[in-house]
Design a protein around this motif. Structure first.
Motif, PDB file in Angstrom:
ATOM      1  N   GLU A   1      33.935  17.740  -5.079  1.00 30.81           N
ATOM      2  CA  GLU A   1      32.934  18.801  -5.265  1.00 30.81           C
ATOM      3  C   GLU A   1      33.443  20.139  -4.737  1.00 30.81           C
ATOM      4  O   GLU A   1      33.196  21.193  -5.336  1.00 30.81           O
ATOM      5  N   LEU A   2      34.179  20.091  -3.616  1.00 28.48           N
ATOM      6  CA  LEU A   2      34.722  21.341  -3.071  1.00 28.48           C
ATOM      7  C   LEU A   2      35.845  21.884  -3.949  1.00 28.48           C
ATOM      8  O   LEU A   2      36.027  23.106  -4.052  1.00 28.48           O
ATOM      9  N   ILE A   3      36.597  20.997  -4.581  1.00 32.00           N
ATOM     10  CA  ILE A   3      37.621  21.440  -5.524  1.00 32.00           C
ATOM     11  C   ILE A   3      36.963  22.176  -6.691  1.00 32.00           C
ATOM     12  O   ILE A   3      37.423  23.239  -7.120  1.00 32.00           O
TER      13      ILE A   3
ATOM     14  N   MET B   1      42.413  21.973 -13.845  1.00 28.70           N
ATOM     15  CA  MET B   1      41.677  21.207 -12.844  1.00 28.70           C
ATOM     16  C   MET B   1      42.446  19.944 -12.468  1.00 28.70           C
ATOM     17  O   MET B   1      42.593  19.020 -13.263  1.00 28.70           O
ATOM     18  N   GLY B   2      43.001  19.941 -11.233  1.00 27.90           N
ATOM     19  CA  GLY B   2      43.679  18.763 -10.728  1.00 27.90           C
ATOM     20  C   GLY B   2      45.119  18.607 -11.160  1.00 27.90           C
ATOM     21  O   GLY B   2      45.751  17.602 -10.848  1.00 27.90           O
ATOM     22  N   PHE B   3      45.671  19.563 -11.886  1.00 25.07           N
ATOM     23  CA  PHE B   3      47.045  19.467 -12.335  1.00 25.07           C
ATOM     24  C   PHE B   3      47.654  20.858 -12.440  1.00 25.07           C
ATOM     25  O   PHE B   3      46.945  21.857 -12.518  1.00 25.07           O
TER      26      PHE B   3
ATOM     27  N   LEU C   1      34.078   9.074 -17.062  1.00 22.52           N
ATOM     28  CA  LEU C   1      34.649   7.762 -16.765  1.00 22.52           C
ATOM     29  C   LEU C   1      35.281   7.708 -15.385  1.00 22.52           C
ATOM     30  O   LEU C   1      35.300   6.648 -14.755  1.00 22.52           O
ATOM     31  N   TRP C   2      35.830   8.815 -14.914  1.00 24.24           N
ATOM     32  CA  TRP C   2      36.539   8.846 -13.638  1.00 24.24           C
ATOM     33  C   TRP C   2      35.730   9.590 -12.596  1.00 24.24           C
ATOM     34  O   TRP C   2      35.266  10.720 -12.811  1.00 24.24           O
ATOM     35  N   GLU C   3      35.583   8.950 -11.449  1.00 20.55           N
ATOM     36  CA  GLU C   3      34.770   9.520 -10.381  1.00 20.55           C
ATOM     37  C   GLU C   3      35.306  10.870  -9.928  1.00 20.55           C
ATOM     38  O   GLU C   3      34.518  11.778  -9.629  1.00 20.55           O
ATOM     39  N   SER C   4      36.616  11.045  -9.882  1.00 22.00           N
ATOM     40  CA  SER C   4      37.185  12.324  -9.464  1.00 22.00           C
ATOM     41  C   SER C   4      36.719  13.449 -10.389  1.00 22.00           C
ATOM     42  O   SER C   4      36.335  14.532  -9.928  1.00 22.00           O
ATOM     43  N   TYR C   5      36.750  13.187 -11.687  1.00 24.63           N
ATOM     44  CA  TYR C   5      36.318  14.203 -12.645  1.00 24.63           C
ATOM     45  C   TYR C   5      34.820  14.465 -12.526  1.00 24.63           C
ATOM     46  O   TYR C   5      34.352  15.600 -12.678  1.00 24.63           O
ATOM     47  N   ARG C   6      34.058  13.411 -12.288  1.00 29.36           N
ATOM     48  CA  ARG C   6      32.610  13.594 -12.113  1.00 29.36           C
ATOM     49  C   ARG C   6      32.343  14.526 -10.932  1.00 29.36           C
ATOM     50  O   ARG C   6      31.450  15.387 -10.987  1.00 29.36           O
TER      51      ARG C   6
ATOM     52  N   VAL D   1      43.651  24.465  -9.595  1.00 28.33           N
ATOM     53  CA  VAL D   1      43.018  24.042  -8.341  1.00 28.33           C
ATOM     54  C   VAL D   1      43.146  22.526  -8.261  1.00 28.33           C
ATOM     55  O   VAL D   1      42.871  21.815  -9.224  1.00 28.33           O
ATOM     56  N   THR D   2      43.576  22.026  -7.104  1.00 23.00           N
ATOM     57  CA  THR D   2      43.814  20.598  -6.977  1.00 23.00           C
ATOM     58  C   THR D   2      43.727  20.177  -5.519  1.00 23.00           C
ATOM     59  O   THR D   2      43.688  21.011  -4.614  1.00 23.00           O
ATOM     60  N   ASN D   3      43.693  18.884  -5.309  1.00 29.66           N
ATOM     61  CA  ASN D   3      43.861  18.349  -3.966  1.00 29.66           C
ATOM     62  C   ASN D   3      45.324  18.490  -3.551  1.00 29.66           C
ATOM     63  O   ASN D   3      46.217  18.474  -4.393  1.00 29.66           O
ATOM     64  N   ASP D   4      45.566  18.624  -2.266  1.00 29.80           N
ATOM     65  CA  ASP D   4      46.921  18.658  -1.739  1.00 29.80           C
ATOM     66  C   ASP D   4      47.358  17.215  -1.473  1.00 29.80           C
ATOM     67  O   ASP D   4      47.136  16.675  -0.393  1.00 29.80           O
ATOM     68  N   GLN D   5      47.962  16.580  -2.487  1.00 28.92           N
ATOM     69  CA  GLN D   5      48.310  15.162  -2.363  1.00 28.92           C
ATOM     70  C   GLN D   5      49.344  14.907  -1.264  1.00 28.92           C
ATOM     71  O   GLN D   5      49.315  13.854  -0.609  1.00 28.92           O
TER      72      GLN D   5
END
Length: 339
Positions: free
Chosen positions: A294-296, A160-162, A86-91, A172-176
């Motif tokens: 994708e790099l994450i 993943m992401g949190f 449902l979420w592009e980030s997860y895809r 592993v996450t983005n550096d917000q």
């Protein structure tokens, strides 16, 4: 004339090389719309796979698969079985995981950890029986938990992401924090002087990394920024109107797409917008920071394999994090708000 490569196609579409590779192989992690766009651009550019390279990569992959010691798995701990689609980030995360794992000879299965028909203990046994050695955990930011699966012995795990609450589970996450600072640096160069930040509850769940990055950039130069508006929900239109009237921002940074509808309703449709989680489907409407999902995902696989070399019954005491920086995507300087 130089040879057309995956990179050539990726740059034209505005996606990663990994996404192009997956799309041209018909991988289900890439949506049909995106896949058709990539195929069309590849045809227009005259892209042809390198036969010798493809053969070499196939031989390498086969050799790696032969030597594989187990499988990896994506674990969805959201309430809905299809949440990761449902979420592009997860895809993008899952596409990166699958692509990198396959490059290294690992297969990746997907499992729903909230399936009411199967207990945590039963699913844990199934994962072990199938030789799964590492879990990529997708949990909601609201709880940041690992669903009891962190108790599986000798199992590598990554959030993943949190940042997981379980202190022995790396993530592993983005550096917000850096994402917001990157966006501010870009728009200041473009001439904007009074940016405003509007983010939802995720900012608090991410330990104020978005608003913290905004305030740190402001304090470094004593700039006349609007006060951040945080915790915004889709029903907070009046709150947003009051904030907008008070601060009069000349550009808004956000990760909430409903801000578009609010600005249209306020007759402010021409106000420039910056999306803090930009993805390729937004390229005609938004400028923003591409968090490079994708790099994450690929970085998560690399960290997982490092963990598997040392995994033992005694879990490490120190939680480690890998943060992936985003990249600025210029897009239009004014949003196209004709939804």
């Amino acid at each position: 004339m130089s040879r057309i490569t995956l990179k050539s196609v990726a740059e034209r579409v505005g996606v990663s090389k990994m996404a192009v590779s997956l799309a041209l192989r018909g991988h289900p992690s890439i949506s049909q719309t995106r896949r058709e766009e990539i195929e069309r651009v590849a045809d227009e550019l005259g892209y042809q796979p390198d036969g010798e390279l493809s053969a070499a990569m196939t031989r390498l992959a086969n050799a790696q698969k032969t030597a594989s010691q187990g499988n990896l798995a994506i674990l969805n701990l959201h309430d809905k079985v299809n949440s990761l689609k449902l979420w592009e980030s997860y895809r993008r995360y899952t596409a990166g995981i699958i692509e990198r794992a396959e490059e290294l000879g690992f297969s990746v299965s997907e499992h729903w950890g909230r399936d009411p028909s199967i207990s945590v203990e039963r699913l844990s046994s199934i994962l072990q029986a199938r030789g799964v050695r590492g879990l990529f955990i997708f949990s909601s930011l609201a709880n940041r938990e690992c669903g009891g699966f962190e108790a599986i012995p000798r199992m590598g795990m990554l959030g993943m992401g949190f940042r997981p609450l379980a202190k022995h589970v790396d993530y592993v996450t983005n550096d917000q924090f850096a994402t917001v600072r990157l966006a501010l640096g870009a728009i200041i160069k473009m001439g904007f002087s009074r940016p405003g930040l509007v983010v939802g509850p995720n900012d608090a769940l991410l330990e104020q990394r978005y608003s913290g990055g905004f305030k740190s950039f402001q304090s470094a130069g004593s700039k006349d920024f609007a006060e951040p508006l945080t915790g915004v929900l889709p029903g907070d239109y009046n709150v947003f109107c009051d904030w907008f009237e008070r601060w009069s921002p000349d550009v808004i940074l956000t990760h909430e797409s409903f801000i578009c509808d609010w600005l249209i309703k306020m007759d402010q449709a021409d106000l420039p917008l910056v999306h803090l989680d930009w993805h390729p489907s937004m390229k005609e409407e938004w400028m923003g920071v591409d968090q490079q999902g994708e790099l994450i995902g690929a970085a998560a696989v690399d960290l997982m394999l490092e963990k598997l070399r040392v995994v033992s019954d005694r879990q490490p005491r120190v939680q480690r994090a890998v943060t992936v920086s985003g990249v600025w995507r210029p897009g239009p300087q004014k949003s196209v708000l004709t939804q």
